[in-house]
Design an enzyme around this catalytic site. Structure first.
Site, PDB file in Angstrom:
ATOM      1  N   ASP A  64      -1.115  -4.874   2.945  1.00 47.57           N
ATOM      2  CA  ASP A  64       0.212  -4.414   3.357  1.00 47.57           C
ATOM      3  C   ASP A  64       0.502  -4.993   4.729  1.00 47.57           C
ATOM      4  O   ASP A  64      -0.404  -5.408   5.464  1.00 47.57           O
ATOM      5  CB  ASP A  64       0.246  -2.884   3.415  1.00 47.57           C
ATOM      6  CG  ASP A  64       1.658  -2.325   3.318  1.00 47.57           C
ATOM      7  OD1 ASP A  64       2.034  -1.807   2.250  1.00 47.57           O
ATOM      8  OD2 ASP A  64       2.402  -2.410   4.332  1.00 47.57           O
ATOM      9  N   HIS A  67      14.825  -4.708 -16.940  1.00 46.48           N
ATOM     10  CA  HIS A  67      14.462  -3.385 -16.434  1.00 46.48           C
ATOM     11  C   HIS A  67      15.630  -2.883 -15.590  1.00 46.48           C
ATOM     12  O   HIS A  67      15.674  -3.050 -14.403  1.00 46.48           O
ATOM     13  CB  HIS A  67      13.204  -3.500 -15.578  1.00 46.48           C
ATOM     14  CG  HIS A  67      12.670  -2.174 -15.119  1.00 46.48           C
ATOM     15  ND1 HIS A  67      12.538  -1.090 -15.950  1.00 46.48           N
ATOM     16  CD2 HIS A  67      12.236  -1.766 -13.911  1.00 46.48           C
ATOM     17  CE1 HIS A  67      12.027  -0.084 -15.273  1.00 46.48           C
ATOM     18  NE2 HIS A  67      11.838  -0.460 -14.034  1.00 46.48           N
ATOM     19  N   ARG A  76      13.994   2.303  -4.243  1.00 44.73           N
ATOM     20  CA  ARG A  76      15.400   2.734  -4.325  1.00 44.73           C
ATOM     21  C   ARG A  76      15.631   4.067  -3.642  1.00 44.73           C
ATOM     22  O   ARG A  76      14.765   4.921  -3.609  1.00 44.73           O
ATOM     23  CB  ARG A  76      15.783   2.908  -5.796  1.00 44.73           C
ATOM     24  CG  ARG A  76      16.150   1.634  -6.464  1.00 44.73           C
ATOM     25  CD  ARG A  76      16.927   1.928  -7.720  1.00 44.73           C
ATOM     26  NE  ARG A  76      16.114   2.436  -8.814  1.00 44.73           N
ATOM     27  CZ  ARG A  76      16.622   2.902  -9.949  1.00 44.73           C
ATOM     28  NH1 ARG A  76      17.930   2.958 -10.107  1.00 44.73           N
ATOM     29  NH2 ARG A  76      15.825   3.314 -10.909  1.00 44.73           N
ATOM     30  N   VAL A 118       3.623   3.006  -5.043  1.00 43.12           N
ATOM     31  CA  VAL A 118       3.214   2.336  -6.288  1.00 43.12           C
ATOM     32  C   VAL A 118       1.878   1.629  -6.087  1.00 43.12           C
ATOM     33  O   VAL A 118       0.959   1.756  -6.903  1.00 43.12           O
ATOM     34  CB  VAL A 118       4.286   1.323  -6.766  1.00 43.12           C
ATOM     35  CG1 VAL A 118       3.811   0.589  -8.015  1.00 43.12           C
ATOM     36  CG2 VAL A 118       5.618   2.017  -7.038  1.00 43.12           C
ATOM     37  N   GLY A 119       1.747   0.903  -4.963  1.00 43.06           N
ATOM     38  CA  GLY A 119       0.532   0.132  -4.713  1.00 43.06           C
ATOM     39  C   GLY A 119      -0.701   1.016  -4.612  1.00 43.06           C
ATOM     40  O   GLY A 119      -1.734   0.747  -5.250  1.00 43.06           O
ATOM     41  N   ASN A 171      14.156  -7.329  -1.041  1.00 47.36           N
ATOM     42  CA  ASN A 171      12.891  -7.570  -1.727  1.00 47.36           C
ATOM     43  C   ASN A 171      12.646  -9.042  -2.048  1.00 47.36           C
ATOM     44  O   ASN A 171      11.495  -9.451  -2.242  1.00 47.36           O
ATOM     45  CB  ASN A 171      12.800  -6.693  -2.977  1.00 47.36           C
ATOM     46  CG  ASN A 171      12.529  -5.245  -2.601  1.00 47.36           C
ATOM     47  OD1 ASN A 171      12.215  -4.962  -1.437  1.00 47.36           O
ATOM     48  ND2 ASN A 171      12.660  -4.342  -3.541  1.00 47.36           N
ATOM     49  N   ALA A 222       0.841  -1.204   0.000  1.00 46.09           N
ATOM     50  CA  ALA A 222       0.000   0.000   0.000  1.00 46.09           C
ATOM     51  C   ALA A 222       0.872   1.248   0.000  1.00 46.09           C
ATOM     52  O   ALA A 222       0.483   2.303   0.491  1.00 46.09           O
ATOM     53  CB  ALA A 222      -0.920  -0.008   1.225  1.00 46.09           C
ATOM     54  N   VAL A 225       5.820  -5.984  -9.903  1.00 43.89           N
ATOM     55  CA  VAL A 225       6.312  -4.607 -10.104  1.00 43.89           C
ATOM     56  C   VAL A 225       7.566  -4.349  -9.256  1.00 43.89           C
ATOM     57  O   VAL A 225       8.397  -3.509  -9.579  1.00 43.89           O
ATOM     58  CB  VAL A 225       5.204  -3.582  -9.737  1.00 43.89           C
ATOM     59  CG1 VAL A 225       5.655  -2.153 -10.011  1.00 43.89           C
ATOM     60  CG2 VAL A 225       3.910  -3.873 -10.489  1.00 43.89           C
TER      61      VAL A 225
HETATM   62  N1  APR Z   1       4.051  -7.619   3.029  1.00 42.11           N
HETATM   63  C1  APR Z   1       3.255  -6.651   2.579  1.00 42.11           C
HETATM   64  N2  APR Z   1       3.674  -5.396   2.333  1.00 42.11           N
HETATM   65  C2  APR Z   1       4.963  -5.137   2.555  1.00 42.11           C
HETATM   66  C3  APR Z   1       5.885  -6.114   2.996  1.00 42.11           C
HETATM   67  C4  APR Z   1       5.374  -7.413   3.231  1.00 42.11           C
HETATM   68  N3  APR Z   1       6.151  -8.399   3.660  1.00 42.11           N
HETATM   69  N4  APR Z   1       7.095  -5.534   3.107  1.00 42.11           N
HETATM   70  C5  APR Z   1       6.960  -4.249   2.732  1.00 42.11           C
HETATM   71  N5  APR Z   1       5.679  -4.001   2.399  1.00 42.11           N
HETATM   72  C6  APR Z   1       5.067  -2.739   1.987  1.00 42.11           C
HETATM   73  C7  APR Z   1       5.550  -1.561   2.828  1.00 42.11           C
HETATM   74  O1  APR Z   1       4.921  -1.579   4.111  1.00 42.11           O
HETATM   75  C8  APR Z   1       5.147  -0.385   1.973  1.00 42.11           C
HETATM   76  O2  APR Z   1       3.857   0.096   2.284  1.00 42.11           O
HETATM   77  O3  APR Z   1       5.439  -2.364   0.669  1.00 42.11           O
HETATM   78  C9  APR Z   1       5.158  -0.961   0.549  1.00 42.11           C
HETATM   79  C10 APR Z   1       6.221  -0.341  -0.341  1.00 42.11           C
HETATM   80  O4  APR Z   1       5.884   0.980  -0.526  1.00 42.11           O
HETATM   81  P1  APR Z   1       6.954   2.149  -0.785  1.00 42.11           P
HETATM   82  O5  APR Z   1       8.015   2.078   0.249  1.00 42.11           O
HETATM   83  O6  APR Z   1       6.191   3.406  -0.956  1.00 42.11           O
HETATM   84  O7  APR Z   1       7.644   1.719  -2.158  1.00 42.11           O
HETATM   85  P2  APR Z   1       7.061   1.965  -3.620  1.00 42.11           P
HETATM   86  O8  APR Z   1       7.525   3.268  -4.146  1.00 42.11           O
HETATM   87  O9  APR Z   1       5.619   1.659  -3.638  1.00 42.11           O
HETATM   88  O10 APR Z   1       7.857   0.836  -4.438  1.00 42.11           O
HETATM   89  C11 APR Z   1       7.591  -0.526  -4.236  1.00 42.11           C
HETATM   90  O11 APR Z   1       7.904  -1.086  -6.547  1.00 42.11           O
HETATM   91  O12 APR Z   1       8.653   0.138  -8.378  1.00 42.11           O
HETATM   92  C12 APR Z   1       9.002  -0.765  -7.380  1.00 42.11           C
HETATM   93  O13 APR Z   1      11.353  -0.299  -6.984  1.00 42.11           O
HETATM   94  C13 APR Z   1      10.051  -0.213  -6.432  1.00 42.11           C
HETATM   95  O14 APR Z   1      10.567  -2.304  -5.424  1.00 42.11           O
HETATM   96  C14 APR Z   1       9.876  -1.105  -5.247  1.00 42.11           C
HETATM   97  C15 APR Z   1       8.361  -1.357  -5.244  1.00 42.11           C
END
Ligand code: APR
Length: 315
Positions: A33, A175, A82, A13-14, A95, A10, A118
């Protein structure tokens, strides 16, 4: 009956994906999340935008995979983004765990779903999702090429002062910084782009495309791009759910195509109701083929590093 889409993660990106999916009324959306409260809050917020958008879909956020049951599509965005100075590959170990555990839980509840990955490093994470899910290769696909192509198209449209809709471009490969923007297959309403821009300008645009994600990370400082990545992801969801059969550059498992075997790499594919319905093998020049293989070698390196862990996990 409405389609059901789960978005894991969430974060930026999500949540952007979930918003776009709801806006386009593509189906009911479940956001999952690990953080407590955040998916629920964002789910409510997006749900409350639906009356304004005129969109009749349900949106909920949760920590519980049971609510994702029987999803048609599962979009995996969970993981770390990143930071400046990091390559996508630097995200590998952090990841890996996130993608392996989230995919394992999601597929238990949605054994017939199509997985769209993604999370970066993209091609390696597709490999993890494919292994952990045990899904056939047509139901695991990574979002990369549409985003890379969109960046290429945006820069070209700007340089030429034409509509982005008139620019058709192609990017092959992983990518990452080794992606291969194919100038030869790039046109403006059918006019080869090489007839419209000089070599130096084209080279500059190709390089900017290759490092387009990094350029944004440098400005954002605390995260990476999400508006264009979410738009690209939703184009894939739409093509599948509406069985549009769009031909799009996506990361898929190659088994001999382009001389590459057992790796997820970005190539043109047809996306329809069954997921990846066809892989297009286009003719490449020697130079392009070498660039694609260099890109695949970078993916192979990551897969080799992960292999012992995947095997130990029985995947
Ligand atoms: N289960 C569920 N959600 C998780 C887990 C997990 N085990 N671990 C992390 N998350 C959630 C985080 O709590 C966070 O809300 O994944 C979300 C990631 O969100 P952001 O930090 O905002 O990252 P974002 O910009 O969305 O990128 C996510 O997409 O484009 C790619 O490189 C980017 O690998 C990255 C991914």
């Amino acid at each position: 009956m409405r389609k059901k889409i789960t978005v894991i993660g969430a974060g930026n990106v999500g949540a952007s994906c979930a918003t776009r999916l709801a806006d386009k009324e593509l189906g009911d959306v479940v956001i999952v999340d690990i953080l407590e409260g955040v998916p629920t809050g964002k789910g409510l917020d997006i749900r409350q935008s639906c009356p304004v958008e005129g969109s009749d879909v349900k949106v909920v956020g949760t920590n519980d995979y049971q609510e994702t049951a029987n999803s048609d599509i599962v979009v995996v965005t969970a993981g770390f983004a990143r930071k400046p100075g990091m390559s996508r590959d630097d995200l590998l170990w952090a990841n890996y765990e996130v993608v392996a555990s989230t995919v394992r839980q999601a597929v238990q509840h949605s054994p017939n779903a199509i997985l769209i990955v993604v999370t970066n490093p993209l091609d390696a994470m597709c490999h993890v999702a494919w292994k952990v899910s045990g899904f056939p290769k047509n139901r695991v696909v990574g979002m990369a090429g549409i985003l890379d192509t969109a960046r290429f198209r945006a820069f070209l449209a700007e340089a030429l002062d034409v509509s982005v809709e008139s620019v058709v471009a192609f990017v092959l490969g992983g990518h990452g910084d080794t992606m291969v923007p194919l100038v030869r297959y790039t046109s403006v309403a059918g006019i080869p782009v090489t007839d419209l821009l000089d070599e130096a300008t084209l080279h500059q645009i190709v390089e900017r495309t290759r490092f387009g994600g990094g350029e944004i990370v440098k400005y954002l400082k605390t995260g990476s791009a999400y508006y264009a990545p979410s738009a690209a992801t939703v184009e894939m969801v739409e093509s599948i759910l509406k069985d549009k059969k769009k031909v799009l550059p996506c990361s898929v498992l190659l088994e001999g195509e382009y001389g590459i075997n057992g790796l997820f790499v970005g190539v043109p594919v047809k996306l329809g109701a069954s997921g990846v319905e066809k892989i297009y093998e286009i003719k490449l020049t020697e130079e392009e083929r070498a660039a694609l293989h260099k890109s695949a070698a970078a993916v192979q390196e990551l897969v080799n590093v992960m292999k012992p862990k995947l095997e130990a996990a029985g995947a």
